[in-house]
Design an enzyme around this catalytic site. Structure first.
Site, PDB file in Angstrom:
ATOM      1  N   TYR A  68      44.407  41.680  40.514  1.00  0.00           N
ATOM      2  CA  TYR A  68      43.827  42.771  41.317  1.00  0.00           C
ATOM      3  C   TYR A  68      43.348  43.866  40.379  1.00  0.00           C
ATOM      4  O   TYR A  68      44.080  44.287  39.482  1.00  0.00           O
ATOM      5  CB  TYR A  68      44.887  43.345  42.270  1.00  0.00           C
ATOM      6  CG  TYR A  68      44.467  44.623  42.978  1.00  0.00           C
ATOM      7  CD1 TYR A  68      43.995  44.587  44.290  1.00  0.00           C
ATOM      8  CD2 TYR A  68      44.527  45.861  42.333  1.00  0.00           C
ATOM      9  CE1 TYR A  68      43.597  45.753  44.941  1.00  0.00           C
ATOM     10  CE2 TYR A  68      44.121  47.033  42.975  1.00  0.00           C
ATOM     11  CZ  TYR A  68      43.663  46.965  44.274  1.00  0.00           C
ATOM     12  OH  TYR A  68      43.262  48.118  44.907  1.00  0.00           O
ATOM     13  N   GLU A  96      36.705  47.785  44.420  1.00  0.00           N
ATOM     14  CA  GLU A  96      37.936  46.992  44.378  1.00  0.00           C
ATOM     15  C   GLU A  96      37.619  45.514  44.259  1.00  0.00           C
ATOM     16  O   GLU A  96      36.745  45.006  44.961  1.00  0.00           O
ATOM     17  CB  GLU A  96      38.747  47.252  45.648  1.00  0.00           C
ATOM     18  CG  GLU A  96      40.099  46.559  45.644  1.00  0.00           C
ATOM     19  CD  GLU A  96      40.799  46.667  47.001  1.00  0.00           C
ATOM     20  OE1 GLU A  96      41.711  47.489  47.138  1.00  0.00           O
ATOM     21  OE2 GLU A  96      40.422  45.923  47.923  1.00  0.00           O
TER      22      GLU A  96
END
Ligand code: GDP
Ligand code: MN
Length: 387
Positions: free
Chosen positions: A101, A190
């Site tokens: 991530y 993101e």
């Protein structure tokens, strides 16, 4: 402004962040065509402005074009937390060895962009932040100094990425993400998951990209990505006219100037026993044209039965607002009552203008509460007549 995954990936691609080759499609036949062009196994992905699509069947693998078409039939029209799937992104399926991530977001508290990186990606990042906060590496960037490559190395080492090939690729992606973030005036970029393939290749498998609305004027290409079809048509009209408009469920159309007064007006309508149909904020300036624009937006809402026009003149002058109301009434037919309360700068002058013109269906009340009660009562009267 939130971008769809495929739009965010297009921006990633421009900044050199690796993504898979893909196609946009809106029908099962187009998906079949896209899968044929891409060849091999593909992934069919719902394009909606919400996350967690995978968990609710919005992301599916397909081994060939026929299967891709079948998956498309299952996903198109799906309701994902209130978002109906109308578009699909088809891309070459990736083999996944690891899911990381990586994000860069504007941290308002610190007034700086904040990187977050963890090797425990793929899942909800909030879960990781709660269950194993030590696994989530956080690092701010000083916007005046800008990004330095050591920051990318620190993120990668602190998160425990050991493979030199991975380290090198992720360090490069971290730097490019900063360029994309600043270059697009983003609020959030993101990548979840940032994957490592079995061959050791790192790429962005998903994208969540939010651009600052206030900077869209310098990004015509990104502004054009806005999906007008998916937006409420009235909200789109309001945006075009530069009016803040929010749809609600009741019968009283609410118009105020300034966010605080507009919110209070919504409350006072409720307090008086009514239900707001919407609310519209004229903003601070509130000139005659602004009033015309706002009334045009509000009157297009078929649920409106009465309008409560609540103005407190500060910078806004009540005489100007009164002229705007008369101008609007001259331009359009409004066949339900409008209750006006004017207070503050030039309120007497404003009331005099309205009293002299005395248009049918227009009621002037001295206080906010009296005006709310009047508007609510007039809704009742109309319903009673109709019944
Ligand atoms: P989200 O659920 O809305 O966050 O959508 P993502 O694009 O992140 O996809 C959800 C999950 O689907 C990913 O975490 C992967 O596990 C899986 N997925 C997505 N694309 C692929 C792919 O190309 N190959 C494989 N094997 N899995 C994929
Ligand atoms: Mn995701």
């Amino acid at each position: 402004m939130d971008l769809y995954e495929y739009q965010g990936k297009e921006l990633f691609r421009r900044y050199g962040i690796p993504v898979s080759d893909g196609r946009l499609a809106a029908s099962p036949a187009e998906v079949r065509q896209a899968a044929t062009e891409l060849g091999g196994t593909v992934v069919v992905k719902a394009q909606v402005l919400t996350g967690g699509r995978g968990k609710v069947g919005g992301i599916k693998l397909a081994n060939n074009p026929v299967e891709a078409e079948e998956r498309a039939r299952e996903i198109l029209g799906l309701d994902i937390r209130g978002h109906i799937v109308q578009k699909l992104w088809i891309e070459k399926a990736s083999h996944i060895a690891k899911e990381y991530y990586l994000s860069l977001a504007f941290d308002r508290g610190a007034k700086r962009p904040l990187y977050m990186f963890t090797t425990q990606g793929g899942v909800d990042i909030e879960e990781i932040a709660a269950s194993s906060p030590e696994a989530l590496v956080r690092l701010h960037v000083d916007p005046l100094e800008g990004f330095h490559p050591w920051q990318a190395r620190r993120l990668v080492y602190a998160a425990g990425v050991a493979e030199p090939g991975e380290q090198k690729q992720i360090v490069a992606i971290v730097g490019k993400l900063y360029e994309a973030f600043v270059g697009c005036d983003a609020m959030l970029c993101e990548i979840n998951p940032l994957i490592v393939t079995p061959e050791g290749e790192v790429k962005a498998l998903d994208s969540k990209f939010t651009v600052d609305d206030n900077a869209l004027f310098r990004h015509a290409d990104i502004a054009a990505m806005r999906d007008l079809a998916a937006a409420d048509p009235l909200e789109a009209l309001a945006r075009e006219k530069g009016v803040t408009y929010v749809k609600l469920d009741g019968e009283v159309g609410v118009l105020g100037n300034g966010a605080g007064l507009t919110m209070s007006t919504v409350d006072v309508v409720t307090f008086a026993g009514g239900r707001p149909a919407n609310f519209c904020d004229l903003g601070g300036g509130g000139d005659a044209q602004g009033v015309v624009d706002a009334l045009e937006v509000i009157t297009r809402d078929p649920q409106v039965d009465a309008i409560f026009f609540n103005i407190f003149g500060g910078i806004t002058r009540c005489d100007e607002v009164a002229r705007g109301i008369l101008q609007a009434l001259a331009q359009m037919t409004i066949d339900y009552p409008i209750v006006v309360r004017l207070d503050g700068t030039n309120a007497d002058e404003g009331r005099r203008i309205l009293a002299e013109a005395a248009p049918a269906g227009l009621h002037v009340e001295p206080t906010m509460l009296a005006a709310a009660r009047k508007a609510v009562a007039l809704v009742g009267a109309r319903s009673a007549r109709a019944g």
